[in-house]
Write an enzyme that holds these catalytic residues in place. Structure first.
Site, PDB file in Angstrom:
ATOM      1  N   VAL A 383      82.546-100.819  38.685  1.00  0.00           N
ATOM      2  CA  VAL A 383      83.917-101.234  39.924  1.00  0.00           C
ATOM      3  C   VAL A 383      85.302-101.495  39.390  1.00  0.00           C
ATOM      4  CG1 VAL A 383      84.896-103.740  40.887  1.00  0.00           C
ATOM      5  CG2 VAL A 383      82.056-103.090  41.443  1.00  0.00           C
ATOM      6  N   ASP A 384      84.970-101.367  37.775  1.00  0.00           N
ATOM      7  CA  ASP A 384      86.115-101.649  36.939  1.00  0.00           C
ATOM      8  C   ASP A 384      86.903 -99.729  36.835  1.00  0.00           C
ATOM      9  OD1 ASP A 384      88.122-102.786  35.930  1.00  0.00           O
ATOM     10  OD2 ASP A 384      86.818-103.009  33.676  1.00  0.00           O
ATOM     11  N   ASP A 385      86.125 -98.947  36.644  1.00  0.00           N
ATOM     12  CA  ASP A 385      86.739 -98.274  36.856  1.00  0.00           C
ATOM     13  C   ASP A 385      86.850 -97.051  38.216  1.00  0.00           C
ATOM     14  OD1 ASP A 385      86.556 -95.313  33.833  1.00  0.00           O
ATOM     15  OD2 ASP A 385      84.762 -97.143  34.458  1.00  0.00           O
TER      16      ASP A 385
END
Length: 632
Positions: A383-385
């Site tokens: 999710v972060d990337d």
């Protein structure tokens, strides 16, 4: 002001510039950042961790019989160069002595031929004994020792391969563990079933501690129950016949093979990589088998050998680095049709993951559309990337706008589908919050589950706001979750960066982007916390020890990346204060002549407290973001 003990031993002297013009500093930094872009459009800087990577690489190659003298000598030089005056090795720059890291470094140097009577080795052995000796090292260190007959397999927790038969709804099935943990556990079950011993030509009696080994037992009822289960499993292992053992190992073997990435790695990270190669070797895979050859080739690509020395990267971060660099250039005013921006955008678009990974176990009907951290890490997008890549793409004028629009739509659908039932977002999985998994006897190092975190949730919310979805139900639930996670002091905990400065630096811009007013109490409390923790020199810093020692929260030597995180939050909150001016000035006066910043301190996090990261691009991309915004 920081307490005197916040100053790390050997802290570098920072050459302060006489001029302090943030705009000039920004121009220099942008030029530096541009110069680091690869012709194919991506950025990738070194991801520095600790010497256990190098020690375990040597141990792996010794176990497999491929240890080469020249590479061993170079690795040993690197390990020696990181030994401190007290004989120890640490997990991060300026940190305390770490027992297990010191044990593994010591054994690697013995493997390289260092005389245990040499002064540096005697200092290390004395330090290790003083910390309790090999008996008090973590489970994974003792596993390595067991592989070479230096520790008794019976004195390790049992991990039977039969756990692969547990369905995904059963407690302690492999999907109850975070992706990095399950990828490590599955091959280790094969290793534990074989219990191999390949003796070394020396023992480690000089590392014996003063007290005999006693298996640790947790204080909770669950931990005590799992310790009893472990004792029962030890009895099971002593049985002469295990009817499902071969089937279980065959299934584990297939699971491992199916998850090898195109670059030869497993998950693009070191622990499952080395254990998978050992497990497959024990299953009869010869070293010239394509799977093993790909594994070795990938390890070589993760090896840096230059004037600083030979060392292993625990993982690589090109997608993350490229997304951050693209956002930074956009913040600095670089137009979206600039050649560097378009090259970065095209490369990022080509990296979007369209295949299914382990995340689909909990979200089987969700279409893929995220991004991963690595060059080749398609099994585990995160999710972060994904959030950061979408923010980067929104700053690029792509010559094929329909291609970009479709990619962002798929990413948005995937990201919203990965929202936890609680309203927050985790990095890799959904519903990966089994507290029971943390209580297992072998889980004494690093986080083994992947629950929602404030920083990942904040980045997801910032992305949703940027694509015009701040008023949707997923965003509303995310805002509620993030708001509830605010600490009593006004900050947010940073799961993937050090620590409260990182969490707060992510949460404030996200809430503002989603429509929370600058005078909202949540924002005001965060601003007050940041202002209260600004160092006397104008910068911000937070030591890695803040994860375990509350007195370090928000305190540490000023760093470029952490100062930038604080400035990003203050700027988003509408602050044009003296604190902001002093922070920008600190960045300007500490800038190096080449346009970058010096940052030996670790500000990235793999596992809070247990595994820290120095992302070498953080010291540049985040100051560019911050200066780009505050100098507008």
């Amino acid at each position: 002001m920081n307490p005197p003990e916040a100053i790390a031993v050997g802290a570098p002297e920072i050459a302060v510039r006489t001029e302090a013009d943030p705009r000039t500093a920004l121009d220099r930094a942008v030029e530096k950042l541009r110069s680091l872009q690869h012709p194919d459009g991506w950025w990738k800087a070194e991801l520095e961790t600790n010497v256990t990577m190098d020690a375990e690489d040597m141990l792996l190659r010794e176990f497999l019989g491929v240890l080469e003298p020249e590479a061993t000598a170079r690795a040993a030089e690197w390990i020696r160069s990181h030994q401190r005056a007290d004989g120890s090795w640490s997990l991060f720059y300026g940190g305390p002595a770490d027992l297990s890291t010191s044990v593994e470094a010591y054994v690697a140097l013995r493997l390289a031929g260092d005389d245990p009577g040499a002064q540096h080795m005697r200092r290390a052995a004395a330090l290790i004994r003083g910390l309790g000796g090999l008996q008090r090292s973590r489970v994974f260190t003792r596993i390595w020792m067991a592989l070479f007959g230096l520790w008794d397999w019976d004195q390790l927790p049992v991990m039977p391969p039969e756990i692969v038969f547990l369905p995904s709804w059963a407690p302690l099935n492999i999907y109850d563990f975070a992706c990095w943990a399950r990828q490590t556990i599955v091959p280790l079950t094969i290793v534990f079933a074989h219990r191999p011993v390949r003796p070394l030509p020396f023992d480690l009696s000089e590392l014996d501690g003063p007290d005999p080994f006693e298996p640790p037992v947790g204080e909770t009822a669950a931990a005590k129950g799992l310790s009893r289960l472990d004792r029962a499993l030890h009895l099971y292992e002593q049985l002469p016949f295990h009817p499902l053992r071969e089937q279980a190992m065959a299934r584990a073997e297939r699971w491992i093979i199916q998850r090898q990435e195109a670059d030869g790695s497993w998950g693009g990270i070191q622990p499952p990589w080395v254990y998978s190669m050992i497990a497959l070797h024990l299953r009869g895979y010869p070293l010239n088998h394509p799977v093993m050859q790909a594994g070795f080739a990938g390890l070589d690509r993760f090896t840096l050998d230059d004037e600083r020395g030979r060392r292993i990267e625990a993982c690589q971060s090109p997608v993350w680095d490229t997304a951050l660099a693209t956002v930074a250039l956009h913040d600095a005013g670089v137009p979206g049709d600039d050649a560097a921006m378009r090259a970065a955008g095209a490369w990022l678009l080509a990296e979007q993951v369209t295949s299914t990974g382990d995340w689909a176990v909990r979200r089987p009907r969700l279409r893929s559309g995220g991004w991963s951290f690595e060059f080749e890490n398609d099994n585990y997008p995160d999710v972060d990337d994904t959030a950061e890549v979408v923010l980067a793409l929104l700053g690029v004028d792509d010559p094929e706008p329909e291609r970009q629009r479709t990619a962002i739509e798929h990413a948005t659908e995937w990201l919203e589908g990965m929202q936890d039932d609680s309203g927050g977002w985790a990095a890799f999985d959904v519903g990966n919050d089994s507290v029971l998994a943390r209580e297992l006897p072998f889980c004494d190092f690093g986080e083994v589950i992947d629950p929602p975190s404030a920083d990942v949730t904040a980045h997801a919310l910032e992305m949703l706001a940027a694509v015009g979805r701040a008023d949707t139900e997923p965003a509303r639930r995310g805002i509620e979750w993030l708001s509830a996670e605010q600490e009593p002091d006004g900050s947010w905990f940073g799961r993937w960066g050090v620590n409260h400065i990182y969490g707060t630096g992510a949460a404030v811009p996200a809430l503002i982007a989603c429509g929370v007013a600058a005078d909202d109490l949540r924002i005001r409390r965060a601003v007050r916390w940041l202002e209260q923790h600004q160092n006397d020199d104008g910068g911000w810093g937070e030591d890695v020890r803040s994860y375990r020692e509350p007195e370090w929260i928000g305190r540490g030597e000023s760093t470029a990346s952490q100062t930038a995180w604080a400035l990003l939050a203050l700027h988003a909150a509408g602050e044009r204060s003296d604190a902001v001016a002093r922070g920008a000035e600190w960045l300007a006066i500490t800038q190096l002549p080449d346009g970058g910043w010096d940052e030996p301190y670790y500000t990235g996090t793999g596992f809070p407290s247990d595994f820290s990261i120095n992302y070498h691009l953080y010291r540049l991309v985040f100051p560019v973001m911050a200066l780009g915004r505050v100098t507008r």
